[in-house]
Design a protein around this motif. Structure first.
Motif, PDB file in Angstrom:
ATOM      1  N   LYS A 266       0.853  -1.164   0.104  1.00  0.00           N
ATOM      2  CA  LYS A 266      -0.018  -0.023   0.156  1.00  0.00           C
ATOM      3  C   LYS A 266       0.895   1.270   0.102  1.00  0.00           C
ATOM      4  N   GLY A 270      -0.019   2.303  -3.441  1.00  0.00           N
ATOM      5  CA  GLY A 270      -1.346   2.863  -2.982  1.00  0.00           C
ATOM      6  C   GLY A 270      -2.348   1.694  -2.805  1.00  0.00           C
ATOM      7  N   ARG A 273      -4.374   0.755  -6.396  1.00  0.00           N
ATOM      8  CA  ARG A 273      -3.491  -0.088  -7.285  1.00  0.00           C
ATOM      9  C   ARG A 273      -3.287  -1.513  -6.769  1.00  0.00           C
ATOM     10  N   HIS A 382     -12.149   4.814  -7.337  1.00  0.00           N
ATOM     11  CA  HIS A 382     -10.577   5.047  -7.351  1.00  0.00           C
ATOM     12  C   HIS A 382     -10.117   6.569  -6.877  1.00  0.00           C
ATOM     13  N   ARG A 383     -10.602   7.641  -7.203  1.00  0.00           N
ATOM     14  CA  ARG A 383     -10.388   8.822  -6.886  1.00  0.00           C
ATOM     15  C   ARG A 383     -10.582   8.870  -5.548  1.00  0.00           C
ATOM     16  N   GLU A 386      -7.402   7.215  -3.679  1.00  0.00           N
ATOM     17  CA  GLU A 386      -6.147   8.089  -3.957  1.00  0.00           C
ATOM     18  C   GLU A 386      -6.205   9.330  -2.981  1.00  0.00           C
ATOM     19  N   ARG A 387      -7.524   9.739  -2.850  1.00  0.00           N
ATOM     20  CA  ARG A 387      -7.583  11.102  -1.924  1.00  0.00           C
ATOM     21  C   ARG A 387      -7.239  10.743  -0.612  1.00  0.00           C
ATOM     22  N   ASP A 389      -5.484   8.150   0.568  1.00  0.00           N
ATOM     23  CA  ASP A 389      -3.926   7.579   0.596  1.00  0.00           C
ATOM     24  C   ASP A 389      -3.154   9.138   1.045  1.00  0.00           C
ATOM     25  N   ARG A 390      -3.544   9.886   0.098  1.00  0.00           N
ATOM     26  CA  ARG A 390      -2.735  11.168   0.220  1.00  0.00           C
ATOM     27  C   ARG A 390      -3.011  11.952   1.618  1.00  0.00           C
TER      28      ARG A 390
END
Length: 415
Positions: A266, A270, A273, A382-383, A386-387, A389-390
């Protein structure tokens, strides 16, 4: 902001934490415990494969339904009493399953076992976090370790005791859970009820797209997972002891990749993925088993290797649910548990019916397609992943989880 030393061992804990952690190990044993004795149950009780698979269905479907009320119960009687209630039910119904005279009785008692398991697993993490020394991170390491040890050792214990009698695994769990019950009563301090929750909260939470989507991904993934876990033993033609050894090796990979592999992958690739890759891996394993069902070595190797992908998915799908859900963590956990266990409960029974009606290949091919459907569904968030994770930091994640579990207050983390 004060922090806990990174050198402090997560395994230096009060007796209360070890008591609950031990009970967690035994509770998670119940997932794979019956795997090695499934063929023996079918032969000795003259039951069809579909009837035997109901041991998974009754256990998991009742667990799923009970997830809708565990928060309501715990908020009114307190976490310790909820733990004790769950452990008492597991002891009673595990022993009753061992004493049953037919497959119908075992299936019914496994349902009661599922109710106890839901009460226990929905509360145990909050109790460990609230009682642990060394901070939140250490408590989670201990909890994940208990989960891994339980999943890995369940099939081994089932194989060892099942080699003596199919009743052995059930009585073994009853005895171990009785020990865990006594330890919980003696060592865990009384916990007061929290703010009462509403029964409708887990279902109304499904109105949120992100939680609904990731929960459905969990359902589709669990369809594939429990098709493999529930029906692959019938393809191996092994004794209970050897089946236990196969699923012990599988469980070791589950534990290693859930605790260590998921975090490393991770951080490198991420959540989204990594999940895409692991879901493809599960689908490929299912397709291989479906295509080469007559090759025992192929089925054994594929089953063992699937443990790596199962470990990744078990950790990361849950992470996905909790990281992008807009509702409090206990509600999200109950909602996710309800949805995903429905898939896990129905899949083994459907596999038994499909294998009897068509052939043994079809359940695995269908399961592979279903898992790929989960992957396609996951791409729609997905987005969001990702948000998440960030935006994650170690402290923020700790606060979100611990406060959501009702284990600590925000000031206890940030002070």
């Amino acid at each position: 902001m004060s922090t806990v030393s990174s050198t402090e061992s997560p395994f230096r804990q009060p007796r209360a934490v070890w008591a609950v952690a031990f009970a967690c190990v035994i509770s998670f044993m119940g997932i794979g415990l019956v795997d090695p004795i499934l063929p023996a149950l079918a032969d000795q009780l003259q039951a069809s494969h579909a009837q035997v698979e109901l041991l998974f269905t009754s256990y998991l479907v009742v667990t799923a339904l009970a997830m809708l009320v565990t928060g309501w119960v715990s908020s009114r009687i307190g976490p310790k009493r909820t733990l004790i209630a769950g452990l008492v039910l597991i002891v009673i119904f595990a022993a009753a399953a061992g004493a049953a005279g037919g497959i119908g009785g075992i299936v019914g008692f496994r349902a009661g076992w599922g109710l106890g398991n839901a009460l226990f697993i929905a509360t145990s993490l909050a109790v460990i976090v609230g009682s642990a020394s060394g901070g939140f991170a250490g408590a989670i390491v201990l909890y994940e370790t208990a989960l891994g040890v339980g999943i890995a050792s369940g099939p081994l214990l089932g194989g060892l005791l099942g080699n003596l009698s199919w009743r052995g695994p059930f009585f073994g769990v009853a005895v171990l859970m009785l020990i865990a019950l006594v330890a919980t009563v003696v060592f865990v301090e009384k916990t007061p009820p929290t703010q009462p929750s509403r029964l409708s909260e887990p279902l109304t939470a499904l109105r949120h797209r992100s939680l609904r989507t990731t929960s459905l991904v969990g359902l589709l993934y669990n369809w594939g997972f429990f098709t493999l876990l529930g029906y692959a033993p019938f393809l191996m033609n092994l004794s209970a002891l050897r089946l236990g050894a196969v699923f012990f090796a599988w469980g070791i990979l589950v534990a290693l990749f859930a605790v260590f592999g998921a975090t490393w992958l991770k951080n490198r690739f991420g959540t989204a993925r990594t999940l895409y890759g692991s879901l493809v891996g599960v689908a490929l394993i299912l397709a291989v088993i479906g295509t080469f069902s007559g090759s025992v070595p192929t089925v054994i190797v594929a089953t063992v290797l699937s443990g790596a992908f199962v470990g990744l998915n078990n950790t990361l799908v849950t992470t996905a649910v909790m990281s992008i859900s807009p509702v409090p963590r206990p509600v999200a956990s109950a909602t996710y548990g309800f949805v995903r266990f429905i898939g896990g409960g129905l899949a083994p029974f459907a596999a038994g019916l499909l294998a009897a009606a068509v052939n043994v290949h079809l359940p695995f091919w269908i399961a592979a397609v279903v898992v790929l459907g989960g992957l396609a569904l996951l791409t729609t968030v997905h987005r969001d992943l990702e948000r998440a994770d960030r935006g994650e930091t170690e402290v923020d994640m700790a606060e979100e989880v611990a406060v959501g579990e009702g284990a600590v207050e925000p000031s206890e983390i940030r002070s």
